[in-house]
Design an enzyme around this catalytic site. Structure first.
Site, PDB file in Angstrom:
ATOM      1  N   HIS B 119       0.843  -1.206   0.000  1.00 58.90           N
ATOM      2  CA  HIS B 119       0.000   0.000   0.000  1.00 58.90           C
ATOM      3  C   HIS B 119       0.882   1.262   0.000  1.00 58.90           C
ATOM      4  O   HIS B 119       0.682   2.167  -0.817  1.00 58.90           O
ATOM      5  CB  HIS B 119      -0.907  -0.026   1.236  1.00 58.90           C
ATOM      6  N   GLU B 120       1.839   1.285   0.890  1.00 59.08           N
ATOM      7  CA  GLU B 120       2.684   2.486   1.013  1.00 59.08           C
ATOM      8  C   GLU B 120       3.482   2.755  -0.253  1.00 59.08           C
ATOM      9  O   GLU B 120       3.677   3.898  -0.644  1.00 59.08           O
ATOM     10  CB  GLU B 120       3.623   2.366   2.224  1.00 59.08           C
ATOM     11  N   HIS B 123       1.786   4.883  -2.646  1.00 55.79           N
ATOM     12  CA  HIS B 123       1.976   6.328  -2.412  1.00 55.79           C
ATOM     13  C   HIS B 123       3.340   6.770  -2.937  1.00 55.79           C
ATOM     14  O   HIS B 123       3.460   7.810  -3.572  1.00 55.79           O
ATOM     15  CB  HIS B 123       1.922   6.637  -0.911  1.00 55.79           C
ATOM     16  N   HIS B 129      -5.000   7.902  -1.869  1.00 60.49           N
ATOM     17  CA  HIS B 129      -5.955   6.885  -1.417  1.00 60.49           C
ATOM     18  C   HIS B 129      -7.105   6.723  -2.392  1.00 60.49           C
ATOM     19  O   HIS B 129      -7.619   7.698  -2.934  1.00 60.49           O
ATOM     20  CB  HIS B 129      -6.486   7.236  -0.028  1.00 60.49           C
TER      21      HIS B 129
END
Lengths: 81, 376
Positions: B119-120, B123, B129
C-alpha cells in the site's frame, strides 16, 4: 447513536483528532486567508470522510463513522496535501 | 483510484530503495522479503525496476520509526496509524516509514508487512488513497496474502495512468528483485531455464543468470565458477537483460531495462545511458538479447519475437527493422534469451536449447543444451 456522555466525549475527541490528521490539508492556505474553524468546518469534514468511505453522508457522528475511525489505517491523509 | 495533486511521478524507470532501519518484531530476512514482494506487486504492472542499495541515499528510503520521527507526521503507538509514505520527489519524496510500535509479521498474527508495504509503495509511486474498498490503496488495513497476490484492477488502472503498462514478453518474465546479499545460485544443470545474457569479454565468455555470472575461457571447460554480478560490476547491482562486446573497440555493453552501461574489461565507464540513444522506439523497455557480428560490424538486438540491426560503424539503427526473428533465422525457434558470436557461428540461447547458426548456410547446424556451456 446511543452512548453515555463520557463515551460521546471520547468519540468526539477521537473524531476530531482523526479529521485533523486525515481530513485537513497542511500548509495549503495562503497568508492572509481566514480559515473557518469550528462546528461548520467539522461537519464538512465528517461529510467528506463519510463520502470517502461510502457511508451515509449525514455530517453527524454515528456508529458506522466511529467504526471506520477505529480501524487501523495508513497515515497518509485522505485529502491529499 | 486517485492521484496526488499535480500528479507527481518518478521521471526514471529504475528506482533505488534502501532499508535503513529494521524492526525487532521480524527478522531482517523476512523484512527484506516482504519489501521485495511488495515492490514487485507494482513492477509487475508498470515498466519500473527496483534496485536495492545498502548505503547512501536511495529514491525510496524505508525505515521503521517510533513516535515523532522528524517528518511532521508522528506515529501514534500501537494500532491507529500503521505507516505512511511520501509522494515521488526529491528528499523525503518516496520515503516510506512504518510504525515500529506495531507488531509486524509475515502472516496474519499482527500487521502483515507485505500488505502495508505494498500500500505504502503505491503512495511512493504517486497514488493517493482510493475510494474503492477493493483497492490496495484504500486507506484502512485489510490483510492480503503475499503469495499469489495480484494487484486489484483499480490500482492497476491508477499506476498505469502514471507509468503506462509493463510490456511483457512470453518466456521472459519480470525479473525477480532478490536482495543483493547471499543470492542463491541458479541450478542450471537441473533446470529448463536459460541464460539472461551471454557475451565475450576479452578472452572470456560470460554467462549471466539472475544475480550470478559464470566466466570461462572459450576453449577450456575447467575452472568455471559462478560469482555475483555485484562483485565484478557493482553498478549493475543485479541481473542483466543482454550484453555484447565490440572487441575491436575493447568495449562491452550491458543492458538492464531501459538503460545500458559501457565497460572496458570489467571497468564500467561512466553513468548508465538510455537504450533510446541506439534509436529504439519508446515502447521498447528492455532488450532480450544482443550479439555483435564481427564481419558486418553490426549488432543485432532481440526484443520479443523481433530483432533490430544496429550499424556500429555508422552508429545508427538500420532501416526496415524490426524483422521477425524466426522468419529471418531459419531453424531458430522460440524467444531469444541471449546470443553470442563465436568462431563465425551465432549461438542463440532460447530456454534450455542453444541453436548453433551458420550465417553462410543461413541455417541451424546443431542444437546444444544451454547448460552444457557451464559444464553440465
Amino acid at each position: 447513536f446511543a452512548a453515555t456522555p463520557r463515551t460521546s466525549r471520547n468519540n468526539y475527541h477521537l473524531l476530531q483528532a482523526y479529521l485533523v490528521k486525515y481530513y485537513t490539508k497542511k500548509g495549503g492556505h495562503q497568508i492572509g486567508e481566514v480559515v473557518a474553524r469550528g462546528s461548520n468546518s467539522m461537519v464538512k469534514k465528517i461529510k467528506e470522510l463519510q463520502a470517502f468511505f461510502g457511508l451515509r453522508v449525514t455530517g453527524k457522528l454515528d456508529q458506522s463513522t466511529m467504526d471506520v475511525i477505529k480501524r487501523p489505517r495508513c497515515g497518509v491523509p485522505d485529502v491529499a496535501n | 483510484y486517485r492521484l496526488f495533486p499535480g500528479e507527481p511521478k518518478w521521471k526514471k524507470n529504475i528506482l533505488t530503495y534502501r532499508i535503513s532501519k529494521y524492526t525487532s518484531s521480524m527478522t531482517s530476512a523476512d523484512v527484506d522479503k516482504a519489501i521485495e514482494m511488495a515492490l514487485r506487486a507494482w513492477s509487475s504492472a508498470v515498466p519500473l525496476n527496483f534496485v536495492r542499495i545498502n548505503s547512501g541515499e536511495a529514491d525510496i528510503m524505508i525505515s521503521f520509526e517510533t513516535g515523532d520521527h522528524g517528518d511532521s507526521y508522528p506515529f501514534d503507538g500501537p494500532r491507529g496509524t500503521l505507516a505512511h509514505a511520501f509522494a515521488p520527489g526529491e528528499g523525503l519524496g518516496g520515503d516510506t516509514h512504518f510504525d515500529n510500535a506495531e507488531k509486524w509479521t509475515m502472516g496474519k498474527n499482527g500487521f502483515n508487512l507485505f500488505t502495508v508495504a505494498a500500500h505504502e509503495f503505491g503512495h511512493a509511486l504517486g497514488l493517493a488513497h482510493s475510494t474503492d474498498s477493493s483497492a490496495l490503496m484504500y486507506p484502512t488495513y485489510k490483510y492480503q496474502n503475499p503469495y499469489g497476490f495480484r494487484l486489484p484492477k483499480d490500482d492497476v488502472k491508477g499506476i498505469q495512468a502514471l507509468y503506462g503498462p509493463r510490456k511483457t514478453f512470453p518466456g521472459k518474465p519480470t525479473v525477480p528483485h532478490t536482495p543483493p546479499h547471499s543470492p542463491s545460485i541458479p541450478d542450471l544443470c537441473d533446470s529448463s531455464s536459460s541464460f539472461d545474457a551471454v557475451t565475450m569479454l576479452g578472452k572470456e565468455l560470460l554467462f549471466f543468470k539472475d544475480r550470478i555470472f559464470w566466466r570461462r575461457q572459450v576453449h577450456l571447460m575447467a575452472g568455471i565458477r559462478p560469482s555475483t554480478i555485484t562483485s565484478s560490476f557493482p553498478q549493475l547491482m543485479s541481473n542483466v537483460d543482454a550484453a555484447y562486446e565490440v572487441a575491436e573497440r575493447g568495449t562491452a555493453y550491458f543492458f538492464k531495462g531501459p538503460h545500458y552501461w559501457i565497460t572496458r574489461g570489467f571497468q564500467i565507464q561512466g553513468p548508465p545511458r538510455t537504450i533510446y540513444e541506439f534509436g529504439f522506439p519508446r515502447y521498447v523497455q528492455r532488450i532480450d538479447a544482443a550479439v555483435y557480428l564481427r564481419d558486418t560490424q553490426k549488432t543485432l538486438f532481440f526484443v520479443g519475437d523481433e530483432y533490430y540491426s544496429y550499424d556500429e560503424r555508422k552508429r545508427k539503427m538500420e532501416k526496415d527493422y524490426p524483422k521477425n526473428t524466426e522468419e529471418e533465422f531459419s531453424g531458430v525457434n522460440g524467444q531469444i534469451d541471449a546470443a553470442v558470436e563465436l568462431n563465425g557461428y551465432i549461438y542463440f540461447f532460447s530456454g534450455p536449447k542453444t541453436y548453433k547458426y551458420d550465417t553462410e548456410k543461413e541455417d541451424v547446424v546443431s542444437v546444444l543444451k544451454s547448460s552444457s556451456w557451464i559444464g553440465c
